[in-house]
Design an enzyme around this catalytic site. Structure first.
Site, short mmCIF file in Angstrom:
data_model
loop_
_atom_site.label_atom_id
_atom_site.label_comp_id
_atom_site.label_asym_id
_atom_site.label_seq_id
_atom_site.Cartn_x
_atom_site.Cartn_y
_atom_site.Cartn_z
N VAL A 137 0.91 -1.14 0.00
CA VAL A 137 0.00 0.00 0.00
C VAL A 137 0.95 1.20 0.00
CG1 VAL A 137 -1.71 1.31 1.30
CG2 VAL A 137 -1.90 -1.18 1.16
N PRO A 138 1.11 1.85 -1.15
CA PRO A 138 2.24 2.77 -1.35
C PRO A 138 2.05 4.16 -0.74
CG PRO A 138 0.93 2.64 -3.34
CD PRO A 138 0.34 1.65 -2.37
N CYS A 139 2.06 4.23 0.57
CA CYS A 139 1.96 5.53 1.24
C CYS A 139 3.18 6.39 0.95
CB CYS A 139 1.73 5.36 2.73
SG CYS A 139 2.94 4.35 3.57
N HIS A 140 4.27 5.79 0.49
CA HIS A 140 5.46 6.57 0.13
C HIS A 140 5.20 7.45 -1.09
CE1 HIS A 140 5.81 2.94 -2.36
NE2 HIS A 140 6.51 3.68 -3.20
#
Length: 169
Positions: A137-140
């Site tokens: 889950v690409p919160c970056h």
């Protein structure tokens, strides 16, 4: 008395650092970065205090390899079965994050608007911080409205490196 949820976990290496991967019977519940196995186990225990955490040793090799393949862009994230638990708001944010393509970014305000809650920018940031599955889950990929990098659970330098890696790929 309620039965404890059982999470099986194992450790692995990625180009972005050491990880722990934990899974339930239903799918992957956590992918966390850390300095070493002890720090990773401690972080996992802090995030899942009501779980029965079971070290799996080699029993997690396949799951770890799948996570690393996704991180490297060698497999689509859709191949991973996730078992995300969170509030309805968190799940909506995490779904929106998965729509951001590798190499792209979105602001916290854009994510808030995408889930129909344009005034919830700080809550979006909190949902990003609560994300239990780093990179998957690409919160970056979430940045400030001016495009600058802001906090990341595993450090701004790692966030910068992840974004650079995706942009170069």
């Amino acid at each position: 008395m309620k039965d404890l949820e059982r999470l099986v976990y194992g450790f692995g290496d990625t180009p972005h650092g050491r990880i722990v991967v934990a899974r339930s019977e239903s799918g992957i519940r956590a992918v966390l970065f850390g300095a070493d196995n002890a720090a990773l186990a401690e972080d996992l225990a802090a995030r899942f205090p009501d779980a029965d955490l079971v070290p799996a040793g080699m029993g997690m090799d396949r799951a770890i390899a799948q996570v690393v393949d996704v991180m490297l862009g060698e497999a689509p994230v859709g191949e991973l079965v996730l078992d995300l638990k969170g509030t309805a708001f968190q799940l909506a944010v995490w779904d929106a994050l998965r729509a951001i393509q590798p190499g792209d970014t979105a602001s916290y305000a854009e994510v808030a608007a995408a889930i129909g809650k344009p005034g919830a920018v700080r809550a979006v940031a909190a949902a990003c911080a609560a994300n239990p599955v780093a990179v998957i889950v690409p919160c970056h990929r979430v940045v400030r409205s001016d495009g600058s990098l802001s906090g990341y659970r595993w450090g701004v330098e790692r966030k910068r490196a992840l974004l650079a890696w995706e942009t170069a790929a």
